[in-house]
Design a protein around this motif. Structure first.
Motif, mmCIF file in Angstrom:
data_model
loop_
_atom_site.group_PDB
_atom_site.id
_atom_site.type_symbol
_atom_site.label_atom_id
_atom_site.label_comp_id
_atom_site.label_asym_id
_atom_site.label_seq_id
_atom_site.Cartn_x
_atom_site.Cartn_y
_atom_site.Cartn_z
ATOM 1 N N SER A 63 0.542 -1.473 -0.031
ATOM 2 C CA SER A 63 0.275 -0.056 0.229
ATOM 3 C C SER A 63 1.128 1.063 0.124
ATOM 4 O O SER A 63 1.423 1.307 0.921
ATOM 5 C CB SER A 63 -1.011 -0.357 1.507
ATOM 6 O OG SER A 63 -1.562 1.725 1.498
ATOM 7 N N LYS A 67 -1.330 2.248 4.823
ATOM 8 C CA LYS A 67 -2.678 1.364 5.546
ATOM 9 C C LYS A 67 -2.118 0.088 6.031
ATOM 10 O O LYS A 67 -1.361 -0.466 5.837
ATOM 11 C CB LYS A 67 -3.164 0.560 4.454
ATOM 12 C CG LYS A 67 -4.907 0.517 4.622
ATOM 13 C CD LYS A 67 -5.413 -0.078 3.481
ATOM 14 C CE LYS A 67 -5.825 0.740 2.277
ATOM 15 N NZ LYS A 67 -6.372 -0.400 1.128
ATOM 16 N N GLU A 141 -8.998 -1.704 8.588
ATOM 17 C CA GLU A 141 -8.031 -0.579 7.492
ATOM 18 C C GLU A 141 -7.946 0.531 8.587
ATOM 19 O O GLU A 141 -8.242 1.253 8.803
ATOM 20 C CB GLU A 141 -8.144 -0.250 6.402
ATOM 21 C CG GLU A 141 -8.260 -1.976 5.127
ATOM 22 C CD GLU A 141 -9.289 -1.606 3.873
ATOM 23 O OE1 GLU A 141 -9.081 -2.128 3.110
ATOM 24 O OE2 GLU A 141 -9.534 -0.391 4.135
ATOM 25 N N LEU A 143 -5.974 4.303 8.403
ATOM 26 C CA LEU A 143 -4.838 5.204 7.555
ATOM 27 C C LEU A 143 -4.527 6.555 8.925
ATOM 28 O O LEU A 143 -5.639 7.421 9.035
ATOM 29 C CB LEU A 143 -5.551 5.941 6.556
ATOM 30 C CG LEU A 143 -6.100 4.515 5.479
ATOM 31 C CD1 LEU A 143 -6.946 3.788 6.073
ATOM 32 C CD2 LEU A 143 -5.979 5.410 3.881
#
Length: 736
Positions: A63, A67, A141, A143
């Motif tokens: 990613s 991430k 996820e 971030l």
């Protein structure tokens, strides 16, 4: 940031939705009806590495946007009843409260600065993450920086919860769970059911949850002290507050996917939730200062609380001739909350103090949203351009009555409050693997937010625009397959939620300068921030990795709280303070001992440590930190798999020290340390049957908080101690 006074109108939203809907219909009409595709699973964003499904470490490694991916194994490891218990063990997250009061913080910032998504869409107001169970979730996820697609309203970061999709074969998952708390001595049963199958072109998944609870919501000991300017004590009162709730929660989440061809499908996702809750509360008060008596001796209360929600999302994905893809999404969400609260006060009440207070409140939330995304590969190499748009309209209506001995206490203030926002956004993002060492992500998002707040006294409209660029770069070090560096810069903001725009105060029984009424501010502006982040990651031979991440933010129009007198009552309202800065260091390690040494025992380790520094520049020090920002946090996890038995043992420890923050000039808050230990044992009888035993919040101790206020007239102090209870649970998991 630009501001104006044009009013948001619902017809404007409809004028935008009509052409978008026509485009949707035209795209669907282009689908051929003659080709028959073999049944397959619903599309997924999962990568494939070396011919096999990518694990969470591979997803994170590839990613460009940085991430953190948490997969199903880690999510379901402890057999938790709700998502909140899962989140508190994940790196980079801080979780407080439970149930309806659950709050999630990222990078040391308050929960209002964290963007929480479910399948890429913001969660609805009033929705509790604890209504989701680990069995419903495919992955989580995390971030640290915003992306153009998800929204720039993520100063703290983004938490995206991806729900499980369909299966190519018929499956039935059933789990039965019982929970027992050391304080309540009542079993809390829970039933989870998941059905999935693929019928030719139609795939479906149905997830259902049924939970009954009978538990103590809070058990608090509070003490209020006042001193005059000479230091002589004027008040010392003790309050014992206990509230017990019992109720039933039902959650149904069906998902249907029609497959027309390769990459061509139509999905319908729905969620129906209903919660019925009744509670009994008791408050006892007494004075500890000789010769003084409290305003009342105590109170008995009863609460009838009901919450319901219905949401539907329609997703259309169409492949394009040039190898691209068009994705359209239409969503409608409606929620309703009703609360009936009665309190009877006892003792020798002062003149004008009511004996019976009866409050009714009905909140209604409505959200309509439409979005589209066009994905286009720019070359045979890994280079992809995405363009998209989104429009969203939200409205909240509050109707509240407050009667004191049958007399309306809000005369002149009005009973109906309405707040609405209209969001219009457009974005573009480009992810490009320049070569084997270097990958770049560049995104640009434009958002316009129109907000309106109206009650019986005021009506205020506000318009703001934000242009948010985001640039992330991933550099894989030459001559090393294990090491890589990340660099990034982005702009984000935090728009005020609808409740913070409503100006009518929400009254409390004990109205003091430290326990004031709560109210909103219709003139509140969004907070803006520039974020700079960098990270170093080292990957081990299997799924292990080590990382160190550093981020810094410069914030404008920071939102804080201010307390003041309004008539005869103390009221606390949000306002835009000014500038602030934040710096955070996050360290993470996860590996098996076998990756570090030969002939090691099968032991998995996870370690996460965070340290934060902040300063509100327009607030005098000391301790002029960001509100609700902890100084540091440590998380440690161990998992051991026995070779001779089908048994896995594990534990997780969570610790954060106490800290002091200055809320406003002369007002300070101390929050005590947090610590807890969770342990589990999982015995697998067969591939279809497994039993999990869990002990949570062992040694947590009481939650302590002190708030003090110093003025020229004297000093006030409010102490609060809330009991935390350990609990045990057993979960039987069956698969067919």
């Amino acid at each position: 940031m630009q501001q104006g006074r044009r009013t948001s109108r619902r017809p404007q939203l409809l004028r935008l939705l009509v052409p978008c809907t026509l485009a949707w219909s035209a795209a669907a009409a282009e689908v051929g009806e003659g080709a028959v595709a073999p049944p397959a699973q619903a599309p997924s964003e999962t990568l494939v590495v070396n011919g096999k499904k990518a694990g969470e470490t591979d997803l994170r490694r590839q990613s460009t946007a940085g991430k953190i991916v948490v997969g199903r194994e880690e999510i379901s490891r402890y057999g938790d009843s709700g998502l909140g218990d899962v989140l508190k063990r994940l790196p980079g997250l801080s979780v407080s409260g439970s149930g309806r009061s659950l709050q999630v913080r990222m990078q040391g910032m308050g929960s209002a600065y964290t963007q929480i998504l479910i399948n890429g869409e913001p969660i609805a107001r009033g929705f509790s993450l604890d209504t989701l169970t680990p069995s419903q979730i495919e992955r989580i996820e995390i971030l640290r920086a915003p992306t153009a697609e998800y929204s720039a309203q993520a100063m703290g970061g983004i938490l995206n919860i991806v729900l499980r999709e369909g299966s190519r074969k018929q499956t039935t998952d059933l789990s039965l769970r019982g929970r027992y708390s050391e304080h309540d001595h009542y079993a809390q049963p829970q039933l989870n059911l998941q059905l999935a199958d693929q019928l030719d072109r139609l795939g479906y998944t149905v997830v259902a949850l049924l939970r009954h609870y009978d538990q103590t919501e809070h058990d608090t000991r509070q003490q209020m002290q006042r001193y005059d300017a000479a230091g002589l004590q004027q008040q010392d009162e003790l309050t014992l507050d206990r509230y017990r709730a019992r109720g039933v929660l039902f959650n149904l989440m069906p998902r249907f996917n029609w497959r027309y061809g390769e990459g061509d499908n139509l999905s319908l996702q729905m969620q129906l939730s209903h919660n019925v809750d009744t509670g009994q509360g008791e408050v006892q008060r007494r004075s500890l200062l000789p010769g003084t008596v409290p305003d009342y001796d105590g109170s008995l209360g009863s609460v009838d609380w009901r919450w319901g929600r219905a949401q539907g999302t329609l997703i259309r994905q169409v492949p394009l001739p040039d190898g691209g893809k068009l994705s359209l999404r239409l969503m409608a969400d409606q929620g309703s909350t009703y609360e009936d609260n009665r309190r009877v006060f006892s003792g020798a009440l002062p003149p004008g103090t009511p004996r019976l207070v009866h409050e009714r409140q009905h909140n209604r939330d409505l959200r309509l949203a439409h979005s589209g995304k066009w994905s286009l590969p720019l070359s045979e190499a890994e280079h992809k351009l995405e363009l998209g748009y989104k429009t969203e309209w939200k409205q909240r209506r509050e109707h509240k009555t407050r009667l004191a001995d049958g007399v309306d206490m809000d005369t002149g203030l009005g009973r109906e409050l309405t707040a609405s926002t209209w969001l219009l956004a457009a974005y573009g993002q480009d992810e490009w693997s320049v070569n084997e060492q270097w990958s770049i992500y560049a995104g640009l998002r434009w958002e316009q937010l129109v907000s309106r707040s109206r009650d019986a006294q005021t009506s205020l409209d506000r318009r703001s625009r934000v242009l948010s660029p985001s640039l992330q770069s991933l550099w894989r070090l030459p001559q090393s397959k294990q090491d890589q560096l990340r660099f990034g810069v982005s702009r984000s903001y935090a728009a005020p939620d609808l409740s913070s725009l409503m100006t009518k105060p929400r009254r409390v029984d004990d109205n003091t300068e430290l326990t004031p009424d709560q109210a909103g501010n219709a003139a509140l502006k969004p907070a803006l921030a520039w974020k700079f982040n960098t990270a170093f990651e080292h990957f081990l031979s299997k799924d292990g990795m080590l990382s160190a991440a550093l981020n810094h933010q410069q914030i404008q129009d920071l939102v804080r709280q201010r307390t003041g007198r309004e008539g005869e009552r103390w009221v606390r309202r949000p306002y835009n303070l000014g500038r602030a800065s934040l710096t955070g260091l996050e360290l993470e390690a996860k590996f098996t001992l076998a990756e570090l040494m030969e002939l090691a025992i099968p032991l998995d380790l996870q370690l996460a440590y965070s340290r934060y520094w902040s300063r509100a520049r327009d607030l005098p020090g000391p301790d002029n930190r960001l509100e609700d920002q902890e100084t540091e946090r440590l998380k440690l996890g161990l998992d051991y798999r026995l070779a001779s038995l089908p048994l896995t043992l594990g534990g997780s420890y969570n610790w954060s020290p106490g800290y002091v923050v200055q809320l406003e000039t002369g007002t300070r808050r101390y929050k005590g340390r947090e610590r807890s230990l969770d342990m589990y044992a999982a015995w697998r009888f067969s591939p279809q049957v497994q039993l999990r035993l869990t002990a949570s919040q062992l040694g947590a101790g009481d939650a302590r908080q002190t708030e003090s206020r110093q003025t020229g007239a004297g000093r006030s102090e409010h102490y609060s101690v809330e009991r935390n209870a350990a609990y045990w649970s057993a979960t039987l998991e069956l698969k067919y």
